[in-house]
Design an enzyme around this catalytic site. Structure first.
Site, PDB file in Angstrom:
ATOM      1  CD  GLU A  98     -16.087  14.187   9.865  1.00 37.17           C
ATOM      2  OE1 GLU A  98     -15.609  13.333   9.113  1.00 37.17           O
ATOM      3  OE2 GLU A  98     -17.287  14.526   9.822  1.00 37.17           O
TER       4      GLU A  98
ATOM      5  CG  HIS B 175     -26.247   2.437  -7.930  1.00 35.01           C
ATOM      6  ND1 HIS B 175     -26.890   3.457  -8.594  1.00 35.01           N
ATOM      7  CD2 HIS B 175     -26.599   2.546  -6.650  1.00 35.01           C
ATOM      8  CE1 HIS B 175     -27.599   4.144  -7.725  1.00 35.01           C
ATOM      9  NE2 HIS B 175     -27.451   3.618  -6.535  1.00 35.01           N
TER      10      HIS B 175
ATOM     11  CG  ASN C 290     -11.947   8.120   5.873  1.00 33.28           C
ATOM     12  OD1 ASN C 290     -11.107   7.363   6.323  1.00 33.28           O
ATOM     13  ND2 ASN C 290     -13.142   7.720   5.483  1.00 33.28           N
ATOM     14  CG  ASP C 291     -13.453  14.342   6.191  1.00 32.03           C
ATOM     15  OD1 ASP C 291     -12.880  14.709   5.147  1.00 32.03           O
ATOM     16  OD2 ASP C 291     -14.646  13.986   6.227  1.00 32.03           O
TER      17      ASP C 291
ATOM     18  CB  CYS D  70     -16.848   5.421  11.796  1.00 28.56           C
ATOM     19  SG  CYS D  70     -17.010   7.197  11.613  1.00 28.56           S
TER      20      CYS D  70
ATOM     21  NE  ARG E  64     -12.147  11.486   2.271  1.00 26.60           N
ATOM     22  CZ  ARG E  64     -13.222  11.285   3.029  1.00 26.60           C
ATOM     23  NH1 ARG E  64     -13.512  12.119   4.017  1.00 26.60           N
ATOM     24  NH2 ARG E  64     -13.992  10.247   2.833  1.00 26.60           N
TER      25      ARG E  64
ATOM     26  NE  ARG F  74     -19.092   7.376   4.443  1.00 23.86           N
ATOM     27  CZ  ARG F  74     -18.160   6.437   4.664  1.00 23.86           C
ATOM     28  NH1 ARG F  74     -18.447   5.168   4.480  1.00 23.86           N
ATOM     29  NH2 ARG F  74     -16.960   6.776   5.064  1.00 23.86           N
TER      30      ARG F  74
ATOM     31  NE  ARG G 161     -21.788  10.906   7.503  1.00 20.79           N
ATOM     32  CZ  ARG G 161     -20.683  10.705   6.781  1.00 20.79           C
ATOM     33  NH1 ARG G 161     -19.497  10.738   7.360  1.00 20.79           N
ATOM     34  NH2 ARG G 161     -20.758  10.449   5.497  1.00 20.79           N
TER      35      ARG G 161
END
Ligand code: PEP
Ligand code: MG
Length: 594
Positions: free
Chosen positions: A443, A201, A466-467, A514, A477, A308, A344
């Site tokens: 992905e 955070h 990324n995936d 993305c 990753r 997300r 998503r």
């Protein structure tokens, strides 16, 4: 223990995690240092009542401090973040946490500090089993509350950010969000901490304040005295203590160049993203919190390309209900209107939310019950999220996107859940956008192989590089030992990307990227050249990516992508691309280390 007289060699470097970009130079002010670990010791039976009272007093004092911190927040941008302090207050009100600790003092005859320590350990274990970086970082909230409680039990003075009078670099063992929110930007140039990661955070707060920050510095606070000069580079994660004249000059020049280029780049914010021959490209933001909407718009985002939603399910004792979810989603959808927001659906596994939903730990969670696999198992939960997304669609332009799709039946099952949710809402007379676009995240290599089939049943594709790189090249990753194999320009990756773009064009659907690749100015033109027309990224990257794209014609990026596809190895492609980009953008190349 570090004393104010501790000497530090010139140019001593610490490497942490750059969590908020930018360079800051100044003297360091320690808000807190690593404390001695909590001490557990047995107590006699007649001490039990007194220790319980001590514990309750520490809880009350911690709550008072947090409430006072709330009252002291001066930066208006921080007001939206107040819920984080509320999350900490919730932990202090959590019956399980309180009762567990009191029971340990009473039944195990442990001192209060020891009891707090073991209760925290039990809670932390739950978080430790989590693979997802984002979720694991939520543990930081628990650590932060625990740290405050133990310091209060010991009667240690807790320093407040508001004590800062001079311009300074703020350092802490673990900077709590409550502290971060009280930061006065005119006095704090940069932030560093022993603990914390990119998605804590506090890191998100530092980014939204635009303050350079480096976290995860290990034992920094145990080694460095107050008042020493430091340079922090929030991009690379480097912190240089006691810089030599030469280093100081080098970083001052870098800082000026960076600031100058940011001012230059700011000019691009309101310009359209268009190639020199008129091809329009959409740049959108990846966000995790509703409060990131305004910052995304400020950077020139034309919508949210990846929301997300995992964050909504964290930092709380119960799952968010439909109304809770609607509130957050509506804020983003309405805030972004008329731009679209691609929402998503949940991309985490069962054990990451509530242990009782998925009691078995998985040996290989990256390939386990994740994302839509989990949602299609927990259909009530899924339906609840879909209803909230549909309801939010009434307040602007929303799209729904399914993560980790590997087969056509999965898309159909997701769609049929969506249709059920629509039918329910229709029957209840609740408005929603019946034409809400439905997207598939590509992905998983299997999804690439059947991209033509998937394209026939999706309204758009968004590639999660990324995936896709992780699964395509079999490279974890998050694993540093194999990071050298994580190659976005691997010929296999380029071929997969080409195929996805081709299938979406043939089906007449939009194709976006993305993953992190989209926000990297080095790769963005290649993606356009491969046939993608939408890129979604960390909002901070939008101006530089826009500047780069506006320099090319469509033909040039197509030739660039084709040239890369002819190389046999990622190394050769990278060398060629770097050479080309260095030639075109000598200024940007040095500053952004493209
Ligand atoms: C991706 O995989 O590229 C992606 C965008 O999703 P995440 O990073 O959340 O897995
Ligand atoms: Mg992904």
């Amino acid at each position: 223990m570090v004393s104010e007289k501790t000497r530090i060699d010139e140019d001593t470097c610490f490497v942490g995690i750059g969590v908020s970009p930018g360079i800051a130079i100044g003297e360091v002010f320690f808000l807190s240092r690593a404390r001695e670990p909590g001490v557990s010791r047995p107590i006699p039976a007649d001490r039990v009542a007194a220790e319980i009272a001590l514990f309750r007093e520490a809880v009350a004092l911690s709550k008072k401090q947090l409430l006072e911190a709330k009252g002291r927040i001066i930066d208006k941008r921080m007001h939206k973040h107040l819920f984080i302090i509320d999350a900490h207050l919730l932990i202090l009100d959590d019956k399980m946490f309180l009762n567990d600790t009191v029971a340990r003092i009473r039944d195990e005859q442990l001192n209060a500090e020891g009891a707090v320590k073991s209760t925290l350990k039990k809670f932390q274990k739950l978080f430790d089993s989590i693979q997802d970086e984002y979720l694991r970082d939520r543990k930081a909230d628990l650590d932060s509350v625990g740290d405050r409680l133990i310091r209060n039990l010991r009667g240690e003075a807790i320093r407040s950010v508001t004590e800062i009078r001079e311009k300074t670099i703020l350092a802490a063992h673990d900077l709590s969000p409550a502290d971060a929110m009280q930061i006065d930007r005119d006095r704090v140039f940069g932030v560093i901490a022993d603990q914390g990661g990119r998605t804590s955070h506090t890191a998100i707060l530092a980014r939204s304040l635009g303050i350079p920050a480096v976290f995860g510095l290990g034992n920094f606070s145990s080694l460095v005295p107050n008042g020493v000069a430091v340079i922090i580079d929030g991009g690379s994660g480097m912190v240089i203590v006691n810089p030599s004249d030469a280093t100081f000059k080098e970083y001052l020049a870098k800082k000026q160049a960076l600031e100058y280029s940011e001012i230059q780049l700011a000019r691009f914010r309101d310009l359209p993203t268009v190639t020199t021959d008129g091809q329009r490209i959409r740049l959108r933001a990846n966000i995790e919190f509703p409060l990131e909407t305004a910052a995304a718009l400020r950077q020139g985002a034309e919508g949210v390309g990846l929301y997300r939603t995992e964050i909504m399910f964290l930092g709380r004792n119960t799952l968010p209900d439909e109304e809770d979810q609607l509130r957050e989603l509506r804020e983003v959808v309405a805030g972004m209107a008329p731009h679209p927001v691609i929402i998503r659906t949940l991309d985490i596994g069962g054990e990451k939310i509530l242990p009782e939903l998925s009691p078995h730990r998985e040996a290989n969670p990256a390939m386990g019950l994740r994302a839509v696999r989990f949602s299609l198992r927990e259909t009530a939960l899924f339906k609840c999220q879909l209803r909230a997304i549909l309801r939010a669609s009434h307040y602007g332009r929303a799209a729904v996107m399914f993560p980790m799709i590997s087969s056509l039946p999965e898309v159909r099952a997701c769609r049929s859940c969506l249709e059920e949710a629509m039918a329910e809402l229709r029957q209840e007379g609740i408005p929603f956008d019946p034409g809400i676009p439905v997207g598939v995240m590509v992905e998983i290599p299997a999804a690439v192989m059947i991209a033509d089939l998937l394209a026939a049943e999706a309204d758009f594709f968004s590639v999660g590089t990324n995936d896709l790189i992780q699964y395509g090249l079999a490279v974890d990753r998050g694993n540093q030992s194999v990071a050298y194999l994580y190659q976005p320009l691997h010929p296999a990756v380029l071929r997969m990307l080409r195929q996805i773009a081709r299938c979406s064009r043939q089906a007449g659907i939009a194709a976006a990227v993305c993953g992190e690749m989209a926000g990297d100015p080095l790769y963005a033109p290649v993606l356009i050249g491969l046939g993608f027309e939408e890129l979604s990224m960390n909002a901070h990257s939008i101006p530089v990516v826009k500047r780069v794209i506006r320099d090319f014609s469509l033909r040039e990026v197509q030739e660039l992508a084709a040239a890369l596809e002819r190389f046999e190895t990622a190394e050769k492609s990278r060398e060629f691309l770097e050479q080309e980009m260095r030639r075109r953008f000598p200024d940007l190349f040095e500053i952004f280390r493209m």
